[in-house]
Each structure stands twice: as C-alpha cells, then as structure tokens.
Design a protein around this motif. Sequence first.
Motif, short mmCIF file in Angstrom:
data_model
loop_
_atom_site.label_atom_id
_atom_site.label_comp_id
_atom_site.label_asym_id
_atom_site.label_seq_id
_atom_site.Cartn_x
_atom_site.Cartn_y
_atom_site.Cartn_z
N ALA A 175 0.86 -1.19 0.00
CA ALA A 175 0.00 0.00 0.00
C ALA A 175 0.89 1.24 0.00
O ALA A 175 1.83 1.34 0.79
N GLY A 176 0.64 2.16 -0.89
CA GLY A 176 1.46 3.36 -1.04
C GLY A 176 2.68 3.14 -1.92
O GLY A 176 3.38 4.09 -2.25
N ASP A 206 -11.16 1.96 -9.52
CA ASP A 206 -11.49 2.35 -8.15
C ASP A 206 -12.99 2.17 -7.95
O ASP A 206 -13.78 2.96 -8.46
N PRO A 213 -3.04 2.76 -3.89
CA PRO A 213 -3.67 3.54 -2.83
C PRO A 213 -3.55 2.84 -1.47
O PRO A 213 -3.61 1.62 -1.39
N ALA A 214 -3.36 3.64 -0.44
CA ALA A 214 -3.29 3.11 0.93
C ALA A 214 -4.65 3.29 1.59
O ALA A 214 -4.78 3.92 2.64
N ASP A 215 -5.68 2.73 0.97
CA ASP A 215 -7.05 2.91 1.46
C ASP A 215 -7.66 1.61 2.00
O ASP A 215 -8.87 1.52 2.18
N GLY A 216 -6.81 0.62 2.23
CA GLY A 216 -7.30 -0.64 2.79
C GLY A 216 -7.65 -1.69 1.76
O GLY A 216 -7.99 -2.82 2.12
N ARG A 217 -7.57 -1.37 0.48
CA ARG A 217 -7.89 -2.38 -0.53
C ARG A 217 -6.85 -3.50 -0.53
O ARG A 217 -5.70 -3.28 -0.15
#
Length: 125
Positions: free
Chosen positions: A45-46, A71, A93-97
């Motif tokens: 992530a990231g 997305d 993305p560091a959004d939990g996916r």
Amino acid sequence: MKRWLPMLALLLAGCGGGIYIGWGDWNDDGAPSVSITTAQTGVAAGGVLHVVAAASDDGSGIDSVAFYRLDGGVAVRLGSDGSEPYEWDVVAPADGRTTLSVFARARDGAGNEADSALLTVMVTP
C-alpha cells in the motif's frame, strides 16, 4: 497561365470544389491490439507498481497508450505514454484495498481504441 487551369477549376467547383490527396490507410476501422503486464506479483500500500503495455495496429499505427486504475468499478485515468516502450508507474492507494486492478487503452492514429485485459495484483498493508 495554362488554358486548362480555368477549366479544371470549373470542373472542381461543379463537383464539390475539392481535391483530396492522401497517403496511408485512411480506411483504418480496425481496433489496435494491446496487452499489459508487470514483473511484480504484488505491491505494498502506497508503493509503486510498474506496468508495461505492448500495443500494435495494422493500419495507422499507435498514437498513445493510456493507463487506468479501477477504483470501485470506476476507471480512473492515470496518464499516457506516446512512445514505446509504453509504461507507467501506478501508485497503490493506501485505502485498505487488498487488490489493485489496472488496464491499458491503446489509441491508433485513426482514433480507434481498444482496452487490454484487466491486470490485478495483491496489495499488502
């Protein structure tokens, strides 16, 4: 002035008034082909996922290859590359996916487009 020039102008005016001189395949109605790949099996992530697309077209050649990330089912354009090798760095993305899905869209010189298959990799926290 040559005597035939006024006659040629009159003939052209009577048939629509234009001359078309062209080259190449202007009847390119076939879509290009495109595929996408990566050497990575996953991404943090990231982190950055480096993708490379291969694209070809039998008619007018490849104009550009754009890269997209999905997305929530919506295609988000990340950018494009106008010359080979067609490549892009995709930030995960560091959004939990837990997965990251991307694809490439090739556009040929005649405006025809085609999408690659979806490329999905695992995202680790």
